[in-house]
Design a protein around this motif. Structure first.
Motif: not given
Length: 176
Positions: A105-114
């Protein structure tokens, strides 16, 4: 009938009302890349994030961290700011994300933000900024060429993740 069928087969799937600019193409491409990468990231079970096809290759997680890092720092190559909270340089940003995004979940959130940062950055660029001389990966080139090269790299990694998914019997969401 044969002529009509041939015309349909060779015509693009959708014809825009007018020719799209390279800028509009880049912005739309980033939105599509985000949708596909986030879709694949969600499709992989978290216990497969450390899977890699063989020793010496990137894991699923490594590829997602790489993409998030690129989206956060690529704009610096074109005279734009990196994402809020991102550190200068791809290697340093990858290390930061690797420490920060411990769960799926944290990695997906960072990917979306990026990807959101990259899309906003490209959408806000002026035509003169895109036509300027610049550098991408240390190579002298026009900024537009650097953007195209960077997005081509992202497409390469999309193919990599699609292959990883297929090997693990995961169907990409857009193929269902």
């Amino acid at each position: 009938l044969a002529a009509a069928l041939t015309a349909v087969m060779i015509a693009p799937a959708t014809l825009p009302a007018q020719v799209q600019t390279l800028k509009a193409y880049h912005v739309a491409d980033v939105a599509q890349l985000k949708e596909k990468f986030v879709g694949l990231a969600n499709a992989f079970p978290e216990d497969k994030y450390d899977w890699r096809p063989m020793e010496g290759t990137r894991s699923v997680r490594d590829v997602l961290v790489l993409l998030a890092a690129e989206g956060n720092v690529f704009p610096e190559n074109w005279g734009l700011p990196r994402a809020d909270g991102a550190v200068q340089g791809y290697e340093a940003e990858s290390a930061r994300l690797d420490r920060l995004a411990k769960t799926k979940a944290q990695l997906i959130a960072e990917l979306e933000r990026s990807f959101d940062h990259l899309r906003r950055s490209l959408a806000g660029m002026s035509d003169s900024a895109r036509a300027a001389d610049g550098k991408t990966w240390g190579l002298d080139m026009k900024v537009d060429a650097g953007i195209t090269m960077a997005l081509s790299d992202m497409h390469e990694h999309l193919g990599q993740l699609i292959a990883y998914a297929r090997i693990n019997k995961i169907v990409p969401p857009w193929s269902r």
